[in-house]
Design a protein around this motif. Structure first.
Motif, PDB file in Angstrom:
ATOM      1  N   GLU A  23      26.043  22.416  50.666  1.00  0.00           N
ATOM      2  CA  GLU A  23      25.701  22.016  49.305  1.00  0.00           C
ATOM      3  C   GLU A  23      26.947  22.094  48.433  1.00  0.00           C
ATOM      4  O   GLU A  23      27.857  22.892  48.700  1.00  0.00           O
ATOM      5  CB  GLU A  23      24.576  22.880  48.725  1.00  0.00           C
ATOM      6  CG  GLU A  23      25.011  24.112  47.938  1.00  0.00           C
ATOM      7  CD  GLU A  23      25.462  25.259  48.838  1.00  0.00           C
ATOM      8  OE1 GLU A  23      26.048  26.228  48.328  1.00  0.00           O
ATOM      9  OE2 GLU A  23      25.217  25.180  50.063  1.00  0.00           O
ATOM     10  N   GLU A  24      26.992  21.253  47.418  1.00  0.00           N
ATOM     11  CA  GLU A  24      28.096  21.277  46.466  1.00  0.00           C
ATOM     12  C   GLU A  24      27.507  21.267  45.065  1.00  0.00           C
ATOM     13  O   GLU A  24      26.843  20.314  44.667  1.00  0.00           O
ATOM     14  CB  GLU A  24      29.005  20.066  46.676  1.00  0.00           C
ATOM     15  CG  GLU A  24      30.224  20.054  45.764  1.00  0.00           C
ATOM     16  CD  GLU A  24      31.187  18.949  46.136  1.00  0.00           C
ATOM     17  OE1 GLU A  24      32.108  19.214  46.940  1.00  0.00           O
ATOM     18  OE2 GLU A  24      31.016  17.810  45.646  1.00  0.00           O
ATOM     19  N   ASN A  81      37.326  30.387  49.310  1.00  0.00           N
ATOM     20  CA  ASN A  81      36.304  30.726  48.321  1.00  0.00           C
ATOM     21  C   ASN A  81      35.273  29.618  48.114  1.00  0.00           C
ATOM     22  O   ASN A  81      34.257  29.835  47.452  1.00  0.00           O
ATOM     23  CB  ASN A  81      36.965  31.056  46.978  1.00  0.00           C
ATOM     24  CG  ASN A  81      37.808  32.311  47.037  1.00  0.00           C
ATOM     25  OD1 ASN A  81      37.471  33.263  47.745  1.00  0.00           O
ATOM     26  ND2 ASN A  81      38.916  32.327  46.310  1.00  0.00           N
ATOM     27  N   GLY A  82      35.549  28.440  48.607  1.00  0.00           N
ATOM     28  CA  GLY A  82      34.624  27.330  48.387  1.00  0.00           C
ATOM     29  C   GLY A  82      34.559  26.918  46.932  1.00  0.00           C
ATOM     30  O   GLY A  82      33.479  26.716  46.380  1.00  0.00           O
ATOM     31  N   HIS A  83      35.722  26.771  46.303  1.00  0.00           N
ATOM     32  CA  HIS A  83      35.769  26.468  44.868  1.00  0.00           C
ATOM     33  C   HIS A  83      36.948  25.562  44.571  1.00  0.00           C
ATOM     34  O   HIS A  83      38.087  25.859  44.958  1.00  0.00           O
ATOM     35  CB  HIS A  83      35.899  27.761  44.067  1.00  0.00           C
ATOM     36  CG  HIS A  83      35.911  27.555  42.584  1.00  0.00           C
ATOM     37  ND1 HIS A  83      36.622  28.380  41.718  1.00  0.00           N
ATOM     38  CD2 HIS A  83      35.321  26.622  41.793  1.00  0.00           C
ATOM     39  CE1 HIS A  83      36.442  27.961  40.479  1.00  0.00           C
ATOM     40  NE2 HIS A  83      35.670  26.895  40.498  1.00  0.00           N
ATOM     41  N   ASP A 116      38.514  23.539  50.351  1.00  0.00           N
ATOM     42  CA  ASP A 116      38.929  24.911  50.053  1.00  0.00           C
ATOM     43  C   ASP A 116      38.477  25.884  51.127  1.00  0.00           C
ATOM     44  O   ASP A 116      38.839  27.060  51.096  1.00  0.00           O
ATOM     45  CB  ASP A 116      38.382  25.343  48.681  1.00  0.00           C
ATOM     46  CG  ASP A 116      39.005  26.629  48.189  1.00  0.00           C
ATOM     47  OD1 ASP A 116      40.250  26.758  48.267  1.00  0.00           O
ATOM     48  OD2 ASP A 116      38.259  27.526  47.737  1.00  0.00           O
ATOM     49  N   LEU A 117      37.681  25.413  52.082  1.00  0.00           N
ATOM     50  CA  LEU A 117      37.270  26.234  53.225  1.00  0.00           C
ATOM     51  C   LEU A 117      38.076  25.891  54.475  1.00  0.00           C
ATOM     52  O   LEU A 117      37.744  26.326  55.578  1.00  0.00           O
ATOM     53  CB  LEU A 117      35.775  26.032  53.506  1.00  0.00           C
ATOM     54  CG  LEU A 117      34.825  26.435  52.380  1.00  0.00           C
ATOM     55  CD1 LEU A 117      33.382  26.095  52.764  1.00  0.00           C
ATOM     56  CD2 LEU A 117      34.947  27.910  52.046  1.00  0.00           C
ATOM     57  N   VAL A 144      35.915  20.033  35.305  1.00  0.00           N
ATOM     58  CA  VAL A 144      34.970  19.828  36.396  1.00  0.00           C
ATOM     59  C   VAL A 144      35.144  20.950  37.414  1.00  0.00           C
ATOM     60  O   VAL A 144      36.261  21.225  37.866  1.00  0.00           O
ATOM     61  CB  VAL A 144      35.193  18.464  37.084  1.00  0.00           C
ATOM     62  CG1 VAL A 144      34.107  18.204  38.105  1.00  0.00           C
ATOM     63  CG2 VAL A 144      35.228  17.340  36.044  1.00  0.00           C
ATOM     64  N   SER A 145      34.042  21.593  37.771  1.00  0.00           N
ATOM     65  CA  SER A 145      34.082  22.716  38.702  1.00  0.00           C
ATOM     66  C   SER A 145      33.080  22.486  39.831  1.00  0.00           C
ATOM     67  O   SER A 145      31.909  22.218  39.574  1.00  0.00           O
ATOM     68  CB  SER A 145      33.747  24.023  37.970  1.00  0.00           C
ATOM     69  OG  SER A 145      33.686  25.113  38.870  1.00  0.00           O
ATOM     70  N   HIS A 146      33.552  22.576  41.079  1.00  0.00           N
ATOM     71  CA  HIS A 146      32.709  22.429  42.268  1.00  0.00           C
ATOM     72  C   HIS A 146      32.702  23.745  43.049  1.00  0.00           C
ATOM     73  O   HIS A 146      33.748  24.365  43.227  1.00  0.00           O
ATOM     74  CB  HIS A 146      33.257  21.341  43.197  1.00  0.00           C
ATOM     75  CG  HIS A 146      32.980  19.947  42.731  1.00  0.00           C
ATOM     76  ND1 HIS A 146      33.279  18.847  43.490  1.00  0.00           N
ATOM     77  CD2 HIS A 146      32.422  19.461  41.599  1.00  0.00           C
ATOM     78  CE1 HIS A 146      32.927  17.746  42.857  1.00  0.00           C
ATOM     79  NE2 HIS A 146      32.407  18.099  41.703  1.00  0.00           N
TER      80      HIS A 146
END
Length: 272
Positions: A247-248, A174-176, A207-208, A234-236
């Motif tokens: 991008e992050e 999910n990239g999270h 996460d990928l 904190v959320s990325h």
């Protein structure tokens, strides 16, 4: 808890005026990750020097940093130049160098957040994190990982179990990544500290299924408020990998339920 001048964060970002807008610093080896010193920490050192150069405006509002070469532990020098100082904000250019090489170049707008209007109108949604006791402590990371990335010992991190599959070889895709964060000594961070927090979690590419050091090319941080004491959330996230870059996007929320900082960085995809 009142800020302690002997706290680890204050000690590791300490600067000494050297005249004409120049400040001496020492980058601590405890902030190493992968092939260099953590970029958020380096930006925090620069942010401290900028605040000292415009003492009536101690808080970062918008900071854009370009990373030109990997910083190393040891002596460094920050050069600042006030481009404009008005009644409310100041614009300052700064560079951190080591051994004649520029490591990071920064353009920043500073002000006094406590003197600005406190009204908030937002459509942002607070990250839904499980209670601390249900989250996964970063201290459970393997010894080998902690040896390569001693920066992990600077924080008390509690990861959302839904975002920690990468640690067991099952990334969500999910990239999270999101987590609770505080400094390991419990010291509350100031507004300058938020510059570091926006680069504190592992790269969201973990996460990928793409682990590894992801060198930052550019990082822009917007600070919205001085954080309340206590744990930060904190959320990325990332949505796009292209041309070997990603991008992050980061959000930082405090215990008062406020979005105190936002950032976007452009980084290189981790090397195999």
């Amino acid at each position: 808890m009142a800020p302690d001048v002997t706290s680890e964060w204050d000690t590791h970002t300490a600067i000494s005026p050297a005249g004409d807008g120049v400040f001496d610093a020492v980058l601590d080896p405890g902030w190493v990750v992968g092939g260099g010193v953590n970029g958020g920490y380096v930006l925090g050192v620069v942010g401290r020097a900028i605040a000292a150069s415009v003492p009536a405006k101690p808080h970062p509002l918008s900071v854009s940093a370009y990373y030109l070469s990997a910083s190393r532990p040891g002596p460094a020098q920050v050069s600042t130049r006030v481009l404009r100082e008005g009644g409310t904000v100041a614009t300052v250019a700064a560079e951190l160098g080591q051994e004649g090489t520029t490591r990071i170049s920064v353009l920043a707008t500073y002000g006094d957040l406590r003197a600005m209007p406190s009204d908030v109108a937002t459509t942002a949604v607070e990250p839904a994190l499980p209670p601390l006791e249900e989250c996964v402590p970063g201290s459970l990371a393997p010894e080998e990982t902690r040896r390569i990335a001693p920066v992990m010992d600077r924080f008390d991190l509690r990861f959302d179990p839904a975002c920690i599959g990468w640690a067991t070889g099952r990334p969500s895709g999910n990239g999270h990544i999101q987590a609770w964060l505080r400094m390991v000594d419990g010291h509350p961070l100031d507004a300058v500290g938020l510059l570091m927090v926006c680069d504190a979690l592992p790269p969201v590419t973990f996460d990928l299924g793409r682990p590894g050091w992801a060198p930052t090319l550019e990082l822009t941080v917007h600070v919205r408020a001085v954080p309340a004491p206590g744990w930060l959330r904190v959320s990325h996230r990332t949505r796009n990998l292209a041309g070997g870059l990603f991008e992050e996007d980061c959000e930082v929320w405090d215990t008062a339920g406020r979005l105190v900082a936002q950032s976007r960085q452009l980084a290189m995809q981790p090397r195999p």
